[in-house]
Scaffold this active site. Structure first.
Site, PDB file in Angstrom:
ATOM      1  CB  CYS A 119      -0.984  -0.015   1.176  1.00 11.28           C
ATOM      2  SG  CYS A 119      -0.269   0.162   2.823  1.00 11.28           S
ATOM      3  CG  ASN A 166       4.430  -1.544   5.069  1.00 13.74           C
ATOM      4  OD1 ASN A 166       5.526  -1.838   5.529  1.00 13.74           O
ATOM      5  ND2 ASN A 166       3.496  -2.448   4.896  1.00 13.74           N
ATOM      6  CB  CYS A 211      -3.776   1.308   6.965  1.00 10.07           C
ATOM      7  SG  CYS A 211      -3.791   2.718   8.111  1.00 10.07           S
ATOM      8  NE  ARG A 212      -4.552   1.187   1.544  1.00 11.67           N
ATOM      9  CZ  ARG A 212      -4.430   1.845   0.407  1.00 11.67           C
ATOM     10  NH1 ARG A 212      -5.304   1.671  -0.573  1.00 11.67           N
ATOM     11  NH2 ARG A 212      -3.423   2.686   0.225  1.00 11.67           N
ATOM     12  CB  SER A 213       0.493  -3.463   2.677  1.00 11.59           C
ATOM     13  OG  SER A 213       1.226  -2.447   3.304  1.00 11.59           O
ATOM     14  CG  ASP A 235      -5.304   4.984   3.023  1.00 11.20           C
ATOM     15  OD1 ASP A 235      -5.427   4.550   4.185  1.00 11.20           O
ATOM     16  OD2 ASP A 235      -4.329   5.657   2.641  1.00 11.20           O
TER      17      ASP A 235
END
Length: 173
Positions: free
Chosen positions: A26, A29, A31-33, A144
């Site tokens: 993301c 690095n 939140c999402r990934s 996000d």
């Protein structure tokens, strides 16, 4: 190339590999990934398949290098049993050698990855997370949650659980 072809090609390319090496990406690095990393690791661990997988995450930006995931993401993930302890790092060109599949969370990160991929073969390793998400959603990417409330973090975890389960199934056919 349509969604099913890209997903199927990635699965076919990795099917014979004894070790599945997957990098989630993301922007920062945090939140999402790292959440995808945690969700995927939990799926692999629950199936007793940890020795056959290398899972990591990174960001296309260097804004949070060395930081733990966003506190809100860690809280929401912990409620579902995920322990997010990854430290943020930036994607590097060597990741294209170290991983068989590089999964961006959205189109912007996909473009950034394709731009830094050193070869056409490396570019072929980039397959968006949305390729594996089949739950009903208004999104064609993993949004996000950074500027969202609790529902944004929960949505991301819902999407990642669905997508990571599908990814696991595809790579273990």
């Amino acid at each position: 190339m349509n969604k099913d072809n890209k997903r199927a090609q990635a699965a076919a390319r990795m099917a014979a590999s004894p070790i599945k090496r997957v990098l989630f990406v993301c922007l920062g690095n945090i939140c999402r990934s790292p959440a995808a990393n945690g969700v995927m690791q939990a799926i692999v661990d629950a199936r007793g398949d940890s020795a056959a997988w290398v899972i990591d995450s990174a960001g296309t930006g260097d804004y949070h290098t060395g930081d733990l995931p966003d506190r809100r993401m860690r809280i929401h993930a912990a409620r579902r049993g995920y322990d997010l302890t990854h430290r943020a790092r930036q994607v590097r060109e060597s990741d294209f050698d170290d991983f068989d599949l590089i999964i961006p969370m959205d189109a912007s990160n996909e473009r950034n990855l394709l731009r830094i991929a050193p070869t056409p073969e490396a570019q072929a390793k980039v397959v968006p997370m949305a390729q594996w998400i089949d739950m009903s959603s208004r999104y064609d990417h993993v949004p996000d949650p950074y500027y969202e409330g609790a529902e944004g973090f929960e949505l991301v975890l819902d999407l990642l659980e669905n997508g990571c389960n599908n990814l696991y199934h595809d790579l273990n056919k």
